[in-house]
Design a protein around this motif. Structure first.
Motif, PDB file in Angstrom:
ATOM      1  N   TRP A 169       0.829  -1.212   0.000  1.00 42.61           N
ATOM      2  CA  TRP A 169       0.000   0.000   0.000  1.00 42.61           C
ATOM      3  C   TRP A 169       0.860   1.258   0.000  1.00 42.61           C
ATOM      4  N   ARG A 170       1.904   1.281   0.843  1.00 46.15           N
ATOM      5  CA  ARG A 170       2.781   2.455   0.897  1.00 46.15           C
ATOM      6  C   ARG A 170       3.526   2.634  -0.425  1.00 46.15           C
ATOM      7  N   TRP A 175       0.590   3.968  -2.934  1.00 45.52           N
ATOM      8  CA  TRP A 175      -0.118   5.197  -2.611  1.00 45.52           C
ATOM      9  C   TRP A 175       0.808   6.359  -2.246  1.00 45.52           C
TER      10      TRP A 175
END
Length: 472
Positions: free
Chosen positions: A111-112, A115
């Motif tokens: 996710w990091r 995003w």
């Protein structure tokens, strides 16, 4: 004189009147639509293959659910998805550690990556000056991998050919602000690859109570606190010398007393001795009973105690010559740790010149010859300037607590330490937040690590004196 930009053609100058500025018109190459479609198609296919290779589970799950929904209907696919989510939630509740290690941190890293880092990568690289333009073409450092744990994101980056680590360490503030974190640290993994560490939270924000006295006698490494990654902080004291620098109220006493606390069983067993020099008469005097009479506060007494330590060192060296190259603590030859609180008062601010030179010579002798025969020095000071402490380079291990100026960080930890993320001048002056927080640079590792020493209160020191007194 006009400056021609890469890709401009001098023959296509555009000028309407003699008074207006000459404008260069960039050269334009018209590419056929078919070639453009082929290029974008190839890039999409390469990105799809790369994503499948790097994240096989994340790609396989939605594909499998879509296939089940297509062949057997969406209710079965939704039920299967719910079962998977419920199983993961149950696993997280039953064994949070293994779930985080095998699933949680990997999902967070993905996710990091998508995003935060990949989304802002081009913009941050461009604005910070780490991307390069040559002949109209943009060259961008490559984002290789993102991993996460409980407190930080770690990014592996492939530098551009010709870039140096200093190009990145000079821009740690740009990188931190660009990716929405408070700090950034740069470490070289291997040739051409860097590891960038972006903390998401501060695990050292809360003070730590004094650690329990060890059960077994040992001369180290002694546990004195916690590292930023959550691992115990074990400080090597036998076979090295340690310099501690920090402003008033930064927590130098925590490192001194934690070390003494860790050595208490060895002191009680006769395998270690701590000799204390306390010219301020405030810090070490509280537990002077622990030092077996080897405690000095008056500058003359401090010089005598240092001369005695030099004598012990030289006698051991004479006996060990040709027999052994390293010291093993015994009751006959215990490990001797010389603690000096506010060493600058003895080496720089002492008005008696002869006494000052005598103390400096003794400290230099111990620092250059003592560790191989079991005599170590741990010195604390406030001002790390060379004219105050001209033998600081003789200390292999260095600790920087809160400092007043950014230049002082490199004075203590060595050149380039602050550029690699040792922001000792940014440590909070609020005792609850910053006392005992420090950056360490050890002889075995050039990279500074952030740590916090446990707080030893007056009651803890009294308990230490009572514990040690039981030896009688």
């Amino acid at each position: 004189m006009f400056k021609r930009l890469p890709g401009d053609e001098a023959r296509n100058l555009v000028s309407t009147t003699p008074d207006t500025a000459v404008v260069f018109r960039p050269a334009v190459l018209k590419t056929p639509a078919l070639v453009t479609l082929l290029i974008y198609g190839w890039r999409f296919l390469a990105a799809l293959i790369r994503t499948t290779w790097r994240h096989p589970v994340a790609v396989a799950v939605p594909i499998a659910l879509a296939a089940i929904g297509y062949h057997f209907g969406w209710p079965l696919a939704a039920s299967l998805l719910g079962t998977i989510v419920l199983a993961l939630a149950s696993w997280s509740y039953i064994d949070r550690g293994s779930f985080a290690r095998l699933v949680g941190w990997r999902l967070l890293a993905w996710w990091r990556l998508m995003w935060v880092y990949r989304r802002h990568w081009h913009g941050v690289m461009d604005v910070s000056g780490l991307a390069k333009r040559v002949n109209g073409r943009v060259y961008m450092p490559r984002l290789m991998r993102v991993t996460c744990d409980g407190w930080a994101d770690r990014i592996t980056v492939r530098m551009l050919d010709g870039q140096a680590v200093k190009d990145w360490s000079d821009r740690i503030d740009n990188l931190a602000q660009g990716f929405g974190t408070t700090s950034c640290r740069v470490a070289l993994v291997k040739g051409g690859r860097l590891l960038l560490t972006f903390p998401r939270r501060d695990p050292l924000a809360s003070p730590m109570p004094a650690l329990p006295i060890p059960d077994e006698p040992t001369v180290g490494p002694v546990e004195i606190g916690k590292q930023e990654d959550g691992r115990p902080l074990r400080l090597k004291v036998h076979g090295t010398h340690i310099l501690i620098a920090g402003a008033t109220g930064a927590g130098k006493g925590s490192f001194l007393w934690d070390t003494v606390r860790g050595l208490l069983p060895a002191m009680r067993a006769g395998l270690a001795q701590v000799w204390a020099l306390d010219p301020k008469l405030m810090e070490l005097s509280f537990g002077r009973e622990l030092f077996q009479g080897r405690y000095a506060a008056d500058p003359t007494d401090c010089a005598d105690l240092l001369d005695e330590a030099v004598s012990v060192m030289q006698k051991r060296a004479t006996r060990f010559a040709g027999l052994q190259r390293s010291h093993v603590p015994t009751i006959e030859d215990p490990f001797v740790l010389v603690l000096v609180d506010e060493v600058a008062f003895l080496t720089a601010y002492q008005p008696d010149r002869q006494l000052r030179q005598r103390i400096s010579a003794a400290l230099a002798t111990l620092a250059t010859q003592g560790r191989s025969v079991g005599v170590g020095v741990m010195a604390a000071l406030q001002d790390p300037r060379k004219e105050v402490m001209n033998i600081r380079n003789l200390f292999p291990d260095k600790i920087a607590l809160r400092l007043d100026e950014s230049e002082q960080v490199d004075m203590v930890l060595g050149d380039g330490a602050r550029d690699r993320g040792a922001l000792a001048d940014h440590i909070s002056p609020v005792p609850e937040l910053g006392a005992g927080v420090a950056y360490m640079r050890l002889e075995t590792s050039p990279e500074p690590i952030r740590v916090r020493a446990a707080y030893v209160s007056d009651a803890d020191i009294r308990a230490m004196v009572a514990y040690y007194g039981q030896a009688a």
